[in-house]
Design an enzyme around this catalytic site. Structure first.
Site, PDB file in Angstrom:
ATOM      1  N   ARG A 143       1.055  10.358  -8.950  1.00  0.00           N
ATOM      2  CA  ARG A 143       2.474  10.743  -8.991  1.00  0.00           C
ATOM      3  C   ARG A 143       3.071  10.799 -10.383  1.00  0.00           C
ATOM      4  NH1 ARG A 143       1.919   7.295  -4.739  1.00  0.00           N
ATOM      5  NH2 ARG A 143       1.433   8.519  -2.897  1.00  0.00           N
ATOM      6  N   THR A 187      -2.167   5.249  -7.001  1.00  0.00           N
ATOM      7  CA  THR A 187      -1.679   6.633  -6.979  1.00  0.00           C
ATOM      8  C   THR A 187      -0.282   6.746  -7.565  1.00  0.00           C
ATOM      9  OG1 THR A 187      -0.845   6.317  -4.726  1.00  0.00           O
ATOM     10  CG2 THR A 187      -3.047   7.261  -4.949  1.00  0.00           C
ATOM     11  N   GLY A 203      -3.601   0.450  -0.651  1.00  0.00           N
ATOM     12  CA  GLY A 203      -4.700  -0.203   0.056  1.00  0.00           C
ATOM     13  C   GLY A 203      -4.315  -0.969   1.297  1.00  0.00           C
ATOM     14  N   ALA A 204      -3.073  -0.821   1.786  1.00  0.00           N
ATOM     15  CA  ALA A 204      -2.646  -1.622   2.938  1.00  0.00           C
ATOM     16  C   ALA A 204      -3.273  -1.181   4.245  1.00  0.00           C
ATOM     17  CB  ALA A 204      -1.122  -1.603   3.061  1.00  0.00           C
ATOM     18  N   ASP A 325       3.594   1.224  10.372  1.00  0.00           N
ATOM     19  CA  ASP A 325       3.374   1.784   9.028  1.00  0.00           C
ATOM     20  C   ASP A 325       4.683   2.259   8.416  1.00  0.00           C
ATOM     21  OD1 ASP A 325       1.979   2.607   6.751  1.00  0.00           O
ATOM     22  OD2 ASP A 325       1.608   4.597   7.552  1.00  0.00           O
ATOM     23  N   VAL A 564      -0.975  13.192   2.807  1.00  0.00           N
ATOM     24  CA  VAL A 564      -1.281  12.623   4.118  1.00  0.00           C
ATOM     25  C   VAL A 564      -0.962  13.583   5.252  1.00  0.00           C
ATOM     26  CG1 VAL A 564       0.965  11.476   4.342  1.00  0.00           C
ATOM     27  CG2 VAL A 564      -1.028  10.568   5.558  1.00  0.00           C
ATOM     28  N   HIS A 634     -10.302  14.229   8.179  1.00  0.00           N
ATOM     29  CA  HIS A 634     -10.653  15.521   8.776  1.00  0.00           C
ATOM     30  C   HIS A 634      -9.709  15.964   9.878  1.00  0.00           C
ATOM     31  CE1 HIS A 634     -14.353  15.856   6.481  1.00  0.00           C
ATOM     32  NE2 HIS A 634     -14.574  14.580   6.736  1.00  0.00           N
TER      33      HIS A 634
END
Length: 705
Positions: A143, A187, A203-204, A325, A564, A634
């Site tokens: 970013r 990131t 990494g959560a 999340d 994502v 995928h």
């Protein structure tokens, strides 16, 4: 079960129109810069420059430039562009200082350009191993960089913090700053405060324990670190904040790290000398998978610490018991507002959970929280404490699957918001997208892949035309201009798809945003009227910025579809339009005459799978494994978004040994597809192959109908 869950999603979607020590290190840090980019410059950037991720410490993403305004923006044209060598998602905000534009691209590469002509000055490649992708939840994105003194700082996907010389791009120092290179990635863009580089990690969804740390700008040595979740109580607690947090957890959470990663938002407030940062979700998502109970502090929260020492000051948890999340890692903006007849120095925050929060910046005192989308995971917010009351049905681990509004991508994801002190409005890139949650049965942690405790097979999109059409119709985006004092939207622009770009507002009464469909658009900041657009040929995720040189104002934005939404949402990823990723930087000015080359045509992919010869049991077993290990890259139900290979079209579907060589032996590790032999057996790989063949045949029949 899948039809029932997705049918519910389709039905719901239309409704969505202390005095303690820090963990370690000592106070102080690097020598405060007196030349080059200084703290004073970042606090109040020269009018024509953009020196930090959000332009200044307050992260308002507002520019005082007015040469390009609502009266002449229609004359904006392309000044120059640069195409990149990597076709992944592009999420960085360019920085501009002293005539040079600094950007980062996917795979953590950094480039410097002449900001007026576009001539490349230097390029740096940290050579991130491509197999790092297996532990990066959401593409190989980056970013942005930070500027301080005579250095450029970048965090790399594999967990390094690197200082580069601003003039040459040559490394000055490089440090691995993550606890391990199996569960953590970086990131986010670093921030620099008083001689210290601040960065956290991602990494959560793996086995990470969240933290933010400060590093000396001259050496990279750690100055202080603050963890966001407690570790193993048997080892003792680093400070009182961790001891207090441990009372809100249950089970053996530390064995999976706990989550709460600081993967994006970091804001420094010079008024209070506090660093404010947002934390990610608790890990695993499904609390029952690890025996987790309670609020799980300090996950899904805003936390404030002393900038010099890292000592805890205050926290506010926006999503207690987070199992959806609902990260709070979205950009934190500081503003001065008239509330209740008095001036308040406040935090403005719009996390994934669908509410706009207003907090006192010095104390964290709750002022207000108002939903800006349809919300069903909570039944209300306590008007005094600001704590959400969780809808009992949303605790999916206790019974039936739950379709949440908003969903895991968030009502507001990482794409930056902007606040205009001129209009008093907060501009938000909003997603209207539900998400189905179902607890996995007999779930156990593994050494690879997402560790969420969810059943991704039960909730995957069925090959049902009606369900897909309803879900597609109801999944949209919105650009919202939010009045944080009146606590309501001033205006809205409806967009066809979620996952649109971040926002820039200017004193020229303009708001700029890129779209998932590939347009770069300017609106009037006061009314939301569209005034100009430019076809960038690829989806835009990043936030624009603006700068001025020699009396001319420029507007710049990174172009490149991914992230994502593209990699994980399956058929919904194609809502805007099917398109290839064309990664580039585009820069505009009034009267610009440059043109883009013609976009290459999209190759038509025809489903031509071999016949399904497996058993229903094999396909089901393969679907459950695909839902756990494969869909995050995928695509849901084996429908890829376009960034990663669509496995329904794989030539290896006819060759069991080829599938095994990739999945078990790691034949494509150099391309990022590592071996899954620590979690899967050869027969598991074959079951996944049968599932892919079944899905390809289902969709071929669906297309034929």
């Amino acid at each position: 079960m899948r039809l029932k869950v997705l049918g519910l999603m389709a039905a719901l979607l239309p409704l969505a129109a202390c005095n303690i020590k820090s963990d370690g290190g000592s106070a102080g840090g690097g020598t405060v810069a007196s030349t080059g980019v200084t703290d004073a410059m970042i606090a109040q950037a020269p009018e024509g420059e953009w020196l930090s991720y959000g332009r200044d410490y307050g992260e308002q993403r507002f520019s005082p430039l007015t040469q390009v305004n609502d009266g002449n923006v229609g004359q904006l044209g392309l000044a120059w562009f640069h195409d990149f060598e990597t076709a992944r998602g592009q999420e960085s905000t360019p920085l501009m200082h002293d005539g040079t534009l600094y950007i980062s691209t996917a795979w953590s590469m950094v480039k410097a350009f002449d900001a007026k002509t576009g001539a490349l000055k230097w390029s740096y490649d940290p050579e991130v191993p491509r197999e790092t992708l297996v532990r990066a939840c959401c593409d190989a994105v980056n970013r942005g960089v930070a500027l301080y003194g005579d250095k450029v700082f970048v965090g790399t996907l594999d967990g390094r913090l690197v200082a580069l010389d601003q003039k040459t791009g040559k490394p000055v120092w490089s440090k691995v700053v993550v606890p391990n290179q199996q569960d953590y990635t970086i990131t986010g863009a670093p921030r620099v405060v008083k001689g210290k580089v601040l960065i956290g990690s991602g990494g959560a969804e793996y086995k990470a324990r969240g933290y933010i740390a400060a590093y000396d700008v001259n050496t990279g040595n750690e100055v202080w670190k603050f963890h966001t979740v407690p570790g193993n109580p048997a080892d003792g607690f680093e400070n009182k904040a961790m001891e207090n947090a441990a009372r809100t957890w249950a089970g053996e959470w530390w064995k999976l790290g706990g989550g709460g990663t600081v993967w994006d938002s970091i804001t420094y407030d010079p008024t209070t000398n506090l660093v404010l940062f947002g934390t990610g979700n608790a890990e695993p998502w499904n609390p029952a998978a690890a025996g987790r109970e309670g609020d799980s502090l300090y996950t899904s929260s805003i936390v404030a610490v002393n900038a010099d020492t890292g000592e805890y000051a205050w926290h506010f948890q926006e999503t207690p018991e987070d199992r959806w999340d609902f990260d709070s890692a979205q950009q934190i903006t500081l503003a001065d507002l008239m509330i209740g007849g008095q001036s308040r120095h406040v935090v403005l925050h719009a996390p994934k959970n669908g509410h706009v929060y207003v907090l006192d910046a010095k104390t964290g005192q709750f002022i207000s929280a108002t939903p800006f989308v349809m919300v069903n995971w909570a039944t209300g917010i306590d008007p005094k404490t600001g704590k959400a009351t969780v809808n009992p049905a949303a605790r999916y681990e206790k019974g039936a699957p739950f379709v949440s509004l908003p969903g895991a991508v968030g009502a507001h994801s990482w794409q930056p918001q902007s606040f205009s002190p001129k209009t008093g409005l907060l501009y938000l890139p909003v997603n209207n997208a539900a998400f189905p949650y179902a607890a996995a049965k007999d779930w156990k942690a593994t050494d690879i892949g997402f560790q969420t405790g969810l059943d991704g097979y039960v909730t995957s999109m069925p090959a049902d035309a009606k369900v897909q059409a309803e879900a597609m119709k109801a999944t949209t985006g919105t650009l919202v201009a939010w009045d944080p004092v009146a606590k309501k939207a001033a205006w809205k622009v409806e967009l066809p798809s979620p996952s649109n770009g971040g926002i820039l507002s200017t004193a020229g009464n303009l708001v700029f945003q890129g779209t998932a469909g590939g347009d770069f658009v300017a609106y009037s900041a006061d009314k939301g009227k569209q005034l100009w657009s430019f076809p960038a040929q690829s989806g835009i995720l990043a936030a624009p910025m603006t700068y001025a040189i020699d009396g001319e104002q420029y507007v710049a934005v990174m172009v490149g579809w991914g992230g994502v939404w593209d990699v994980a949402t399956g058929v919904l990823a194609h809502k805007a339009k099917k398109q290839r990723n064309i990664s580039r930087l585009v820069v505009f000015k009034l009267g610009g005459k440059a043109t883009l080359p013609a976009a290459p045509p999209m190759a038509k992919m025809v489903l031509d799978p071999p016949p399904f010869t497996g058993t229903p049991e094999q396909a089901k077993a393969g679907g459950e494994l695909y839902g756990r290990y494969c869909n995050v890259c995928h695509g849901d139900a084996a429908v890829a978004g376009g960034l990663n290979p669509d496995l329904r079209h794989s030539a290896a579907l006819n060759a069991p040994e080829a599938i095994r060589s990739v999945v078990i032996d790691g034949a494509l590790q150099h391309n990022g597809m590592v071996s899954f032999k620590s979690a899967l057996k050869p027969e598991d790989a074959d079951n996944i192959r049968h599932y892919l063949i079944k899905r390809a045949n289902e969709d071929k029949e669906l297309e034929a109908r």
